[in-house]
Structure formats: C-alpha cells, structure tokens
Design a protein around this motif. Structure first.
Motif, PDB file in Angstrom:
ATOM      1  N   HIS A  30      16.619 -22.802   6.793  1.00  0.00           N
ATOM      2  CA  HIS A  30      17.271 -22.139   7.922  1.00  0.00           C
ATOM      3  C   HIS A  30      16.266 -21.894   9.050  1.00  0.00           C
ATOM      4  CE1 HIS A  30      19.910 -19.549  10.202  1.00  0.00           C
ATOM      5  NE2 HIS A  30      18.974 -18.608  10.193  1.00  0.00           N
ATOM      6  N   ILE A  31      15.099 -21.409   8.706  1.00  0.00           N
ATOM      7  CA  ILE A  31      14.064 -21.161   9.722  1.00  0.00           C
ATOM      8  C   ILE A  31      13.588 -22.486  10.311  1.00  0.00           C
ATOM      9  CG2 ILE A  31      11.730 -20.280  10.106  1.00  0.00           C
ATOM     10  CD1 ILE A  31      12.336 -18.224   7.857  1.00  0.00           C
ATOM     11  N   ALA A  32      13.323 -23.461   9.444  1.00  0.00           N
ATOM     12  CA  ALA A  32      12.789 -24.754   9.889  1.00  0.00           C
ATOM     13  C   ALA A  32      13.783 -25.522  10.751  1.00  0.00           C
ATOM     14  CB  ALA A  32      12.381 -25.589   8.682  1.00  0.00           C
ATOM     15  N   SER A  33      15.073 -25.268  10.590  1.00  0.00           N
ATOM     16  CA  SER A  33      16.061 -25.986  11.412  1.00  0.00           C
ATOM     17  C   SER A  33      16.051 -25.497  12.866  1.00  0.00           C
ATOM     18  CB  SER A  33      17.455 -25.844  10.814  1.00  0.00           C
ATOM     19  OG  SER A  33      17.878 -24.505  10.887  1.00  0.00           O
ATOM     20  N   ASP A  34      15.470 -24.321  13.114  1.00  0.00           N
ATOM     21  CA  ASP A  34      15.356 -23.810  14.483  1.00  0.00           C
ATOM     22  C   ASP A  34      14.052 -24.208  15.150  1.00  0.00           C
ATOM     23  OD1 ASP A  34      17.803 -22.570  14.331  1.00  0.00           O
ATOM     24  OD2 ASP A  34      16.973 -20.631  13.707  1.00  0.00           O
ATOM     25  N   LEU A  35      13.182 -24.905  14.430  1.00  0.00           N
ATOM     26  CA  LEU A  35      11.866 -25.275  14.952  1.00  0.00           C
ATOM     27  C   LEU A  35      11.790 -26.783  15.145  1.00  0.00           C
ATOM     28  CD1 LEU A  35       9.676 -22.992  12.676  1.00  0.00           C
ATOM     29  CD2 LEU A  35      10.426 -22.535  15.002  1.00  0.00           C
ATOM     30  N   ARG A  36      11.199 -27.188  16.274  1.00  0.00           N
ATOM     31  CA  ARG A  36      11.072 -28.608  16.634  1.00  0.00           C
ATOM     32  C   ARG A  36       9.839 -29.205  15.964  1.00  0.00           C
ATOM     33  NH1 ARG A  36      12.940 -30.295  21.452  1.00  0.00           N
ATOM     34  NH2 ARG A  36      12.798 -28.176  22.244  1.00  0.00           N
ATOM     35  N   CYS A  37      10.000 -30.405  15.450  1.00  0.00           N
ATOM     36  CA  CYS A  37       8.854 -31.137  14.909  1.00  0.00           C
ATOM     37  C   CYS A  37       7.971 -31.552  16.077  1.00  0.00           C
ATOM     38  CB  CYS A  37       9.308 -32.365  14.123  1.00  0.00           C
ATOM     39  SG  CYS A  37       7.932 -33.345  13.505  1.00  0.00           S
ATOM     40  N   LEU A  38       6.696 -31.230  16.001  1.00  0.00           N
ATOM     41  CA  LEU A  38       5.788 -31.529  17.107  1.00  0.00           C
ATOM     42  C   LEU A  38       5.409 -33.003  17.157  1.00  0.00           C
ATOM     43  CD1 LEU A  38       3.587 -28.367  16.638  1.00  0.00           C
ATOM     44  CD2 LEU A  38       5.346 -28.739  18.367  1.00  0.00           C
ATOM     45  N   VAL A  39       5.640 -33.729  16.082  1.00  0.00           N
ATOM     46  CA  VAL A  39       5.362 -35.164  16.059  1.00  0.00           C
ATOM     47  C   VAL A  39       6.577 -35.934  16.555  1.00  0.00           C
ATOM     48  CG1 VAL A  39       4.794 -37.123  14.578  1.00  0.00           C
ATOM     49  CG2 VAL A  39       3.711 -34.915  14.173  1.00  0.00           C
ATOM     50  N   CYS A  40       7.739 -35.655  15.978  1.00  0.00           N
ATOM     51  CA  CYS A  40       8.968 -36.387  16.319  1.00  0.00           C
ATOM     52  C   CYS A  40       9.578 -35.896  17.620  1.00  0.00           C
ATOM     53  CB  CYS A  40       9.998 -36.246  15.208  1.00  0.00           C
ATOM     54  SG  CYS A  40       9.376 -36.701  13.592  1.00  0.00           S
ATOM     55  N   LEU A  52       3.051 -33.542   9.359  1.00  0.00           N
ATOM     56  CA  LEU A  52       2.898 -32.209   9.958  1.00  0.00           C
ATOM     57  C   LEU A  52       4.109 -31.342   9.645  1.00  0.00           C
ATOM     58  CD1 LEU A  52       1.341 -30.224  11.756  1.00  0.00           C
ATOM     59  CD2 LEU A  52       2.544 -31.207  13.706  1.00  0.00           C
ATOM     60  N   ALA A  53       5.286 -31.912   9.670  1.00  0.00           N
ATOM     61  CA  ALA A  53       6.498 -31.142   9.365  1.00  0.00           C
ATOM     62  C   ALA A  53       6.462 -30.649   7.919  1.00  0.00           C
ATOM     63  CB  ALA A  53       7.740 -31.989   9.619  1.00  0.00           C
ATOM     64  N   ALA A  54       5.988 -31.477   7.013  1.00  0.00           N
ATOM     65  CA  ALA A  54       5.871 -31.049   5.613  1.00  0.00           C
ATOM     66  C   ALA A  54       4.878 -29.890   5.494  1.00  0.00           C
ATOM     67  CB  ALA A  54       5.442 -32.222   4.735  1.00  0.00           C
ATOM     68  N   ASP A  55       3.767 -29.978   6.224  1.00  0.00           N
ATOM     69  CA  ASP A  55       2.790 -28.888   6.218  1.00  0.00           C
ATOM     70  C   ASP A  55       3.387 -27.604   6.784  1.00  0.00           C
ATOM     71  OD1 ASP A  55       0.932 -30.623   5.147  1.00  0.00           O
ATOM     72  OD2 ASP A  55      -0.084 -31.004   7.056  1.00  0.00           O
ATOM     73  N   LEU A  56       4.158 -27.725   7.855  1.00  0.00           N
ATOM     74  CA  LEU A  56       4.777 -26.544   8.468  1.00  0.00           C
ATOM     75  C   LEU A  56       5.832 -25.941   7.543  1.00  0.00           C
ATOM     76  CD1 LEU A  56       5.092 -27.700  12.183  1.00  0.00           C
ATOM     77  CD2 LEU A  56       3.423 -26.146  11.188  1.00  0.00           C
ATOM     78  N   ARG A  57       6.578 -26.771   6.835  1.00  0.00           N
ATOM     79  CA  ARG A  57       7.542 -26.243   5.857  1.00  0.00           C
ATOM     80  C   ARG A  57       6.814 -25.469   4.758  1.00  0.00           C
ATOM     81  NH1 ARG A  57      10.112 -31.393   6.749  1.00  0.00           N
ATOM     82  NH2 ARG A  57       9.088 -32.236   4.892  1.00  0.00           N
ATOM     83  N   GLN A  58       5.659 -25.993   4.339  1.00  0.00           N
ATOM     84  CA  GLN A  58       4.877 -25.304   3.306  1.00  0.00           C
ATOM     85  C   GLN A  58       4.345 -23.972   3.835  1.00  0.00           C
ATOM     86  OE1 GLN A  58       4.701 -26.005   0.117  1.00  0.00           O
ATOM     87  NE2 GLN A  58       3.485 -24.152  -0.175  1.00  0.00           N
ATOM     88  N   GLN A  59       3.922 -23.939   5.099  1.00  0.00           N
ATOM     89  CA  GLN A  59       3.477 -22.671   5.697  1.00  0.00           C
ATOM     90  C   GLN A  59       4.612 -21.656   5.735  1.00  0.00           C
ATOM     91  OE1 GLN A  59       1.740 -23.246   9.545  1.00  0.00           O
ATOM     92  NE2 GLN A  59      -0.015 -24.372   8.753  1.00  0.00           N
ATOM     93  N   ILE A  60       5.808 -22.123   6.058  1.00  0.00           N
ATOM     94  CA  ILE A  60       6.971 -21.220   6.084  1.00  0.00           C
ATOM     95  C   ILE A  60       7.233 -20.684   4.679  1.00  0.00           C
ATOM     96  CG2 ILE A  60       9.455 -21.085   6.480  1.00  0.00           C
ATOM     97  CD1 ILE A  60       9.070 -23.181   8.726  1.00  0.00           C
ATOM     98  N   ARG A  61       7.173 -21.568   3.665  1.00  0.00           N
ATOM     99  CA  ARG A  61       7.375 -21.119   2.279  1.00  0.00           C
ATOM    100  C   ARG A  61       6.356 -20.047   1.896  1.00  0.00           C
ATOM    101  NH1 ARG A  61       7.732 -26.773   1.351  1.00  0.00           N
ATOM    102  NH2 ARG A  61       9.891 -27.397   1.056  1.00  0.00           N
ATOM    103  N   GLU A  62       5.089 -20.279   2.241  1.00  0.00           N
ATOM    104  CA  GLU A  62       4.037 -19.310   1.899  1.00  0.00           C
ATOM    105  C   GLU A  62       4.288 -17.968   2.570  1.00  0.00           C
ATOM    106  OE1 GLU A  62       0.446 -21.301   3.039  1.00  0.00           O
ATOM    107  OE2 GLU A  62       0.585 -22.761   1.408  1.00  0.00           O
ATOM    108  N   GLN A  63       4.726 -18.002   3.819  1.00  0.00           N
ATOM    109  CA  GLN A  63       4.988 -16.747   4.516  1.00  0.00           C
ATOM    110  C   GLN A  63       6.221 -16.047   3.957  1.00  0.00           C
ATOM    111  OE1 GLN A  63       4.783 -16.934   8.761  1.00  0.00           O
ATOM    112  NE2 GLN A  63       2.881 -18.114   8.732  1.00  0.00           N
ATOM    113  N   ILE A  64       7.207 -16.803   3.501  1.00  0.00           N
ATOM    114  CA  ILE A  64       8.378 -16.201   2.855  1.00  0.00           C
ATOM    115  C   ILE A  64       7.943 -15.497   1.575  1.00  0.00           C
ATOM    116  CG2 ILE A  64      10.505 -16.743   1.591  1.00  0.00           C
ATOM    117  CD1 ILE A  64      11.078 -18.869   3.750  1.00  0.00           C
ATOM    118  N   HIS A  65       7.115 -16.168   0.764  1.00  0.00           N
ATOM    119  CA  HIS A  65       6.633 -15.564  -0.482  1.00  0.00           C
ATOM    120  C   HIS A  65       5.716 -14.375  -0.208  1.00  0.00           C
ATOM    121  CE1 HIS A  65       8.576 -18.347  -3.142  1.00  0.00           C
ATOM    122  NE2 HIS A  65       8.042 -19.387  -2.513  1.00  0.00           N
ATOM    123  N   ALA A  66       5.093 -14.338   0.984  1.00  0.00           N
ATOM    124  CA  ALA A  66       4.250 -13.199   1.356  1.00  0.00           C
ATOM    125  C   ALA A  66       5.083 -12.025   1.859  1.00  0.00           C
ATOM    126  CB  ALA A  66       3.237 -13.619   2.407  1.00  0.00           C
ATOM    127  N   GLY A  67       6.396 -12.219   1.990  1.00  0.00           N
ATOM    128  CA  GLY A  67       7.277 -11.122   2.389  1.00  0.00           C
ATOM    129  C   GLY A  67       7.501 -10.992   3.884  1.00  0.00           C
TER     130      GLY A  67
END
Length: 151
Positions: A30-40, A52-67
């Motif tokens: 849901h969060i990632a669908s509101d963000l533009r891929c900087l490569v594409c 880069l998009a895969a890395d950004l999705r992983q960053q979002i996951r980490e921040q979700i798990h961080a609360g």
C-alpha cells in the motif's frame, strides 16, 4: 505435552506469524504503490522490477517492523529522495513545474499550432498572376484540358 497439542501449538504460532507477515506485506504494498520508482519513473515501487525498487521495498518492510507509521515512512522517503518520489507531490513552489508543466506544454503546443496556421493562411492568399505567368499556366494546362475535352 502430547504430540497433537504440540502440533496444534506449532500450527497456531505459524499461522499467527504468517498472518502478521501478510499484514505487514499488504501495508508495504500500500505504501509502495504511492511511491514512484526512481529508475522506471512511470511505475510505482510496488510494481517495478528494478533493483532499486526492491531495495526500497525492503527499507519499507524494515521500517514497518520497526513500528514506524505510514506517514513516517513516506516522510523518510521524501527526505531521502525528494518530492519526486511521490506520485502526488504536495503543491509548493518547488513542485509547481511537476503540477503545471504538462498544462504549460499543452498551451505552448496550441500556441505554436495557432501561429503556424495563421502564417500559412497569410501566405496562401490569392495573388494575381502576371500576364506572363498566366500564359505559362495556360500552356502547362492545355494538354490536360484537351484530354478532358475528348472524354
């Protein structure tokens, strides 16, 4: 503890972990669908296959798990990559071109089209032929006129 109780406990813990992971994954999408891929640039981070998009999705996951909240995660992405990462950037002086650029280009296209039509109409006004030009035109058209008269 009896084996069936142990299996039931394992199944319950696994199902609970899977459900929380699925909820976190849904929230990340849901969060990632509101963000533009900087490569594409024409795809969301959720849909992009870029590294880069895969890395950004992983960053979002980490921040979700961080609360972190959704707004905190978006603010982090904007701080790191600028307003361009948002599909709907806020209206402020630095993003005016993103909001109004397409309309300006469209208006400029209409202006160029109108000016070119006006110049073409000015050039195509009927101009009287001189007598020498008229004789030359008649001579060129004479064979065509003879063919039409015969049929």
């Amino acid at each position: 503890m009896r084996p069936w109780r142990l299996a039931l406990l394992f199944f319950f813990l696994t199902a609970t972990a899977w459900a929380s992971d699925q909820a976190a994954e849904d929230r990340m999408l849901h969060i990632a669908s509101d963000l533009r891929c900087l490569v594409c640039q024409n795809e969301s981070i959720a849909a992009s296959q870029a590294g880069l998009a895969a890395d950004l999705r992983q960053q979002i996951r980490e921040q979700i798990h961080a609360g972190k909240s959704d707004d905190d995660i978006r603010a982090y992405m904007v701080d790191r990559y600028g307003d361009f990462v948002l599909y709907r950037p806020p209206l402020k002086p630095t993003t005016m071109l993103l909001w109004f650029g397409p309309f300006l280009l469209l208006a400029l296209g209409f202006l160029v089209f109108a000016v070119s039509l006006r110049n073409r109409n000015r050039k195509s006004k009927d101009v009287a032929l001189s007598e020498a030009e008229r004789r030359k035109a008649d001579a060129l058209l004479a064979p065509a006129n003879n063919v039409q008269d015969e049929s």
